[in-house]
Design an enzyme around this catalytic site. Sequence first.
Site, PDB file in Angstrom:
ATOM      1  N   ASP A  93       0.840  -1.199   0.000  1.00 21.13           N
ATOM      2  CA  ASP A  93       0.000   0.000   0.000  1.00 21.13           C
ATOM      3  C   ASP A  93       0.867   1.238   0.000  1.00 21.13           C
ATOM      4  O   ASP A  93       1.946   1.245  -0.605  1.00 21.13           O
ATOM      5  CB  ASP A  93      -0.943  -0.038   1.215  1.00 21.13           C
ATOM      6  N   HIS A 143      -3.653   6.269   3.544  1.00 25.13           N
ATOM      7  CA  HIS A 143      -4.423   5.142   3.013  1.00 25.13           C
ATOM      8  C   HIS A 143      -3.993   3.821   3.643  1.00 25.13           C
ATOM      9  O   HIS A 143      -4.827   3.025   4.113  1.00 25.13           O
ATOM     10  CB  HIS A 143      -4.251   5.096   1.493  1.00 25.13           C
ATOM     11  N   SER A 148     -10.953  -0.286  -1.768  1.00 20.81           N
ATOM     12  CA  SER A 148      -9.698  -0.376  -1.014  1.00 20.81           C
ATOM     13  C   SER A 148      -9.936  -0.751   0.434  1.00 20.81           C
ATOM     14  O   SER A 148      -9.089  -1.397   1.068  1.00 20.81           O
ATOM     15  CB  SER A 148      -8.962   0.970  -1.054  1.00 20.81           C
TER      16      SER A 148
END
Length: 371
Positions: free
Chosen positions: A3, A36, A247
């Site tokens: 990620d 994220h 996601s």
Amino acid sequence: MIDTGVARHPRLPDLEAGGDFVADGGDGVSEDCDAHGTVVAGIIAAKPQAGQGFSGVAPEARILSIRQTSALYDYANRQDRKPEDPPKGYGNVNALAAAIRRAADRHASVINISLVSCMPSGVSFSDGAVGAAVRYATLEMDAVVVAAAGNTDDNCKASNPGIDPLNPTGDPWNNVTTNVTPARYDDYVLSVGSIDQNGLPSSFTVPGPWVGVAAPGEDIVSLDPRGTGTITGKYVNQSLSPLKGTSFAAPYVSGVVALVRARFPELRALDVIKRIEATAHAPGEGWNPSVGYGAIDPIAALTAEIPRTLPPKRPADALSVRLPVPSPAPPPDNRARDVALIGSGSVATLLILGLLASFPIRRRFGVREDN
């Protein structure tokens, strides 16, 4: 986890550095500029904390963080960039393939990939290295690869059509207009779509013949990469944007996979994928390109008996069943009504006859009066 990196957080104590494909000298845990990766890691493995209702799906899991992409970095020596231009972001499919192999070689039992690369069908898509990497991870290193299905509101501009109503049993691979990697390598990848709180497919989830299951991807809560609490959104262009996307659906599935691998250590990677798909809450047609075999069911995944084989990833054939012709209804029983009518008619007849018979008798015995 492949990620944007994972920021160290008190509720992620079992965090290991796996490397950095973005910044020289990085290790995958020294920073998460995009936030994220930390959100994804929190959904998987955040430890519970008193006073906070949120915790990860598998809080005992260890997280190996590999940073492979970032929207806030740019390619070195980029010639077309002006000082006022924002960065284009960094990350490519070759780096993704290398990151997958690194995670597999580090003996990760679950590899979560909450990022995608999309390309219109018919356009050359050089993602063969990613396909080879996920095959290596799954078959050679026995890792379960979980990948997001992609969002139509980011780099997947087009969306694949649903089932053709004129040909509901047709091969959905023939209708693909947008290819999504690594999700499309569904022989080796468990691809995850997004659903809302009502269990309906999210408007942004990219459908495709590769989708295996679905999980919540809206109204997300997870760890704050810049604090010790939780967040429900992030600021984009000075406005708060809620956390949503496939996601964040993928790590819910990765957490369940981690629990299944702990519960059934003898299962190989493909058997774990089969168990997750077989215990999902299937839609009416058995499978569809938006939610796959349906919403995940963690309890069933850990406890249920599953069939030996799964139907293919296409809607089940329509059932045609000949219903038995019902027997004719018995004729109505009108005896009570008939008796009542006959009795009433008899009484009425007798009354009329008695009334008529009384007229001559009255005339015979009548008295005439003269004035």
